[in-house]
Design a protein around this motif. Structure first.
Motif, PDB file in Angstrom:
ATOM      1  N   ALA A  25      46.291  47.758  38.238  1.00 53.17           N
ATOM      2  CA  ALA A  25      45.923  49.164  38.424  1.00 53.17           C
ATOM      3  C   ALA A  25      45.176  49.377  39.733  1.00 53.17           C
ATOM      4  O   ALA A  25      44.792  50.504  40.046  1.00 53.17           O
ATOM      5  CB  ALA A  25      45.052  49.621  37.262  1.00 53.17           C
ATOM      6  N   THR A  26      44.991  48.295  40.487  1.00 53.41           N
ATOM      7  CA  THR A  26      44.126  48.394  41.665  1.00 53.41           C
ATOM      8  C   THR A  26      44.842  48.134  42.988  1.00 53.41           C
ATOM      9  O   THR A  26      44.321  48.482  44.042  1.00 53.41           O
ATOM     10  CB  THR A  26      42.971  47.382  41.546  1.00 53.41           C
ATOM     11  N   VAL A  67      43.135  39.070  55.894  1.00 49.49           N
ATOM     12  CA  VAL A  67      44.226  38.287  55.310  1.00 49.49           C
ATOM     13  C   VAL A  67      43.707  37.423  54.181  1.00 49.49           C
ATOM     14  O   VAL A  67      42.679  36.741  54.315  1.00 49.49           O
ATOM     15  CB  VAL A  67      44.895  37.397  56.383  1.00 49.49           C
ATOM     16  N   VAL A  68      44.421  37.442  53.066  1.00 50.10           N
ATOM     17  CA  VAL A  68      44.199  36.497  51.966  1.00 50.10           C
ATOM     18  C   VAL A  68      45.248  35.409  52.115  1.00 50.10           C
ATOM     19  O   VAL A  68      46.448  35.679  52.009  1.00 50.10           O
ATOM     20  CB  VAL A  68      44.329  37.186  50.593  1.00 50.10           C
ATOM     21  N   LEU A  69      44.799  34.201  52.387  1.00 47.83           N
ATOM     22  CA  LEU A  69      45.712  33.079  52.605  1.00 47.83           C
ATOM     23  C   LEU A  69      45.809  32.245  51.335  1.00 47.83           C
ATOM     24  O   LEU A  69      44.792  31.852  50.760  1.00 47.83           O
ATOM     25  CB  LEU A  69      45.206  32.217  53.761  1.00 47.83           C
ATOM     26  N   ALA A  99      44.587  36.617  38.152  1.00 50.39           N
ATOM     27  CA  ALA A  99      43.280  37.268  38.246  1.00 50.39           C
ATOM     28  C   ALA A  99      42.604  36.936  39.571  1.00 50.39           C
ATOM     29  O   ALA A  99      41.976  37.809  40.198  1.00 50.39           O
ATOM     30  CB  ALA A  99      42.399  36.834  37.079  1.00 50.39           C
ATOM     31  N   ARG A 100      42.725  35.694  40.021  1.00 47.75           N
ATOM     32  CA  ARG A 100      42.062  35.303  41.269  1.00 47.75           C
ATOM     33  C   ARG A 100      42.722  35.932  42.484  1.00 47.75           C
ATOM     34  O   ARG A 100      42.059  36.276  43.460  1.00 47.75           O
ATOM     35  CB  ARG A 100      42.048  33.775  41.395  1.00 47.75           C
ATOM     36  N   ILE A 101      44.046  36.060  42.446  1.00 49.12           N
ATOM     37  CA  ILE A 101      44.737  36.720  43.564  1.00 49.12           C
ATOM     38  C   ILE A 101      44.277  38.170  43.668  1.00 49.12           C
ATOM     39  O   ILE A 101      43.936  38.660  44.751  1.00 49.12           O
ATOM     40  CB  ILE A 101      46.263  36.647  43.390  1.00 49.12           C
ATOM     41  N   GLU A 102      44.255  38.872  42.550  1.00 49.96           N
ATOM     42  CA  GLU A 102      43.813  40.270  42.560  1.00 49.96           C
ATOM     43  C   GLU A 102      42.371  40.373  43.046  1.00 49.96           C
ATOM     44  O   GLU A 102      42.037  41.236  43.873  1.00 49.96           O
ATOM     45  CB  GLU A 102      43.937  40.871  41.161  1.00 49.96           C
ATOM     46  N   GLU A 103      41.505  39.499  42.554  1.00 50.62           N
ATOM     47  CA  GLU A 103      40.094  39.528  42.957  1.00 50.62           C
ATOM     48  C   GLU A 103      39.945  39.272  44.456  1.00 50.62           C
ATOM     49  O   GLU A 103      39.165  39.939  45.139  1.00 50.62           O
ATOM     50  CB  GLU A 103      39.304  38.476  42.173  1.00 50.62           C
ATOM     51  N   LEU A 106      41.024  42.423  46.429  1.00 53.30           N
ATOM     52  CA  LEU A 106      40.025  43.489  46.346  1.00 53.30           C
ATOM     53  C   LEU A 106      38.779  43.146  47.155  1.00 53.30           C
ATOM     54  O   LEU A 106      38.197  44.003  47.822  1.00 53.30           O
ATOM     55  CB  LEU A 106      39.651  43.752  44.885  1.00 53.30           C
ATOM     56  N   THR A 107      38.381  41.871  47.118  1.00 52.74           N
ATOM     57  CA  THR A 107      37.210  41.443  47.892  1.00 52.74           C
ATOM     58  C   THR A 107      37.475  41.579  49.384  1.00 52.74           C
ATOM     59  O   THR A 107      36.628  42.063  50.139  1.00 52.74           O
ATOM     60  CB  THR A 107      36.851  39.983  47.556  1.00 52.74           C
ATOM     61  N   ALA A 108      38.661  41.162  49.821  1.00 50.60           N
ATOM     62  CA  ALA A 108      39.023  41.267  51.237  1.00 50.60           C
ATOM     63  C   ALA A 108      39.055  42.722  51.687  1.00 50.60           C
ATOM     64  O   ALA A 108      38.568  43.072  52.766  1.00 50.60           O
ATOM     65  CB  ALA A 108      40.369  40.599  51.488  1.00 50.60           C
ATOM     66  N   ALA A 109      39.632  43.583  50.853  1.00 53.31           N
ATOM     67  CA  ALA A 109      39.723  45.001  51.199  1.00 53.31           C
ATOM     68  C   ALA A 109      38.352  45.646  51.304  1.00 53.31           C
ATOM     69  O   ALA A 109      38.150  46.589  52.074  1.00 53.31           O
ATOM     70  CB  ALA A 109      40.567  45.741  50.164  1.00 53.31           C
TER      71      ALA A 109
END
Length: 205
Positions: A25-26, A67-69, A99-103, A106-109
């Protein structure tokens, strides 16, 4: 809603990561070809080869987003180069749960970063070596400021005027003005308060 793009080494991985993020949802994955601004790039790679580094640099030049690598493996020696390419989160593929990919996205953004503790320690050691072996011998600080510039900005932050700073640092008023002018011009700062704010954010005063 965070808008992301996904880069992956194969269609199967691209589809899996994109479908997962789109199911949240995010996060929304931008359709290809990419149109309009995006907030984050998710980059999946086996390892940081020359080709991957080149792709990260092109991505930085084109979009300038964090970037999330997600690598299968990462050499500690490549970590600093990855950070220079706007990588703010490293999520080893073996630990990349939904869950970790989404987190991480969101943290990077939100302007944050995510690094495993061993990589964070290595990054801090690399920064310390850069300060000790490259910047300090040239009279520079990691903030891009010289010790004299830091001294002037510290006294400015305490409310001293040009004459008082000159007296405290045994400089002429003209020399103090040159220091301030040099800092603001080199770092594209608007004025003295902006220069002081920059030094405060950099943690040097």
């Amino acid at each position: 809603m965070v808008k992301a793009i996904v880069r992956a080494p194969d269609p199967l991985t691209y589809t899996a990561v994109s479908n997962h993020l789109n199911s949240t949802a995010t996060v929304e994955v931008a359709a290809r070809p990419y149109q309009g601004p995006v907030d984050v790039a998710v980059f999946v790679a086996e390892r940081l080869t020359v080709e991957v580094m080149s792709a990260l640099r092109r991505l930085k030049e084109a979009l300038g987003v964090p970037v999330v690598l997600i690598p299968s493996e990462i050499d500690r020696a490549d970590l600093f180069t990855a950070v220079e390419c706007n990588v703010v989160a490293v999520l080893p593929r073996a630990a990349a749960t939904h869950a970790r990919i989404e987190e991480a996205v969101l943290t990077a953004a939100a302007g944050g970063g995510v690094l495993p503790s061993r990589l964070l320690g290595e990054l801090l050691r690399q920064i310390e070596r850069m300060q000790r072996e490259i910047l300090s011998p040239s009279g520079l600080h990691a903030s891009g400021l010289t010790p004299r510039e830091i001294g002037v900005l510290r006294l400015m932050s305490e409310g001293l005027d040009t004459a008082e700073i000159a007296e405290q640092m045994c400089l002429s008023e003209r020399a103090v003005k040159r220091v301030v002018f040099g800092v603001t011009r080199r770092l594209n700062l608007r004025n003295r308060p902006h220069a002081v704010a920059y030094a405060l954010r950099s943690g040097v005063i």
